[in-house]
Design a protein around this motif. Structure first.
Motif: not given
Length: 161
Positions: A86-95, A150-156
């Motif tokens: 619900p917080m919008g936090t998702h796990y993403y694999k590092k590129q 929560s937003d992969k696009r804004t991640t440094p």
């Protein structure tokens, strides 16, 4: 200087700067120069406080899997996952960051030919081996290969890659 000593020095300088000298740089600097504190250190502590309102070391965190985190809270990993959704936090694999730019890829054959010509004209002996060396940094440890956001696009980029 150890972290504890550094933090103690930062607190003393800020306390003097805020409470005693009423935010006057020169008086604070003169006071701590008499205690043999480096001038640059005093100014950098004051400037950091003026810029961010915070001086201490930022909290350090390392990635941890939900399966390792769950026993600390005495819940299942799925429970933590359900609360993160619900917080919008998702796990993403590092590129993986690109190793070469397009221009570098085009230059490789030219540089390889030039190197071959230089080495073949003289009495050089070229030795090659198939050893691979690696370090045990974050990206080499399997549990640290991801990130939560929560937003992969804004991640440094330094975190994303």
């Amino acid at each position: 200087m150890t972290r504890i000593n550094r933090e103690h020095m930062q607190k003393r300088i800020l306390q003097h700067y805020i409470n005693i000298t009423n935010k006057q740089n020169q008086i604070t600097v003169k006071h701590f120069l008499q205690e043999k504190a480096p001038r640059q250190t005093i100014y950098s502590i004051i400037n950091k406080y003026e810029d961010s309102g915070y001086v201490g070391d930022k909290p350090r965190s390392a990635g941890i899997s939900l399966r390792r985190l769950a026993p600390q809270f005495k819940v299942s990993y799925q429970t933590i996952s359900n609360h993160l959704k619900p917080m919008g936090t998702h796990y993403y694999k590092k590129q993986r960051a690109p190793k070469y730019t397009d221009q570098q890829l085009q230059e490789i054959p030219t540089h390889a030919r030039r190197l071959y010509r230089i080495l073949s004209n003289n009495d050089f002996e070229l030795l090659m081996h198939d050893k691979k060396y690696f370090l045990l940094r974050d990206q080499f440890v399997p549990t640290n290969r991801g990130l939560c956001t929560s937003d992969k696009r804004t991640t440094p980029p330094q975190i994303k890659f």
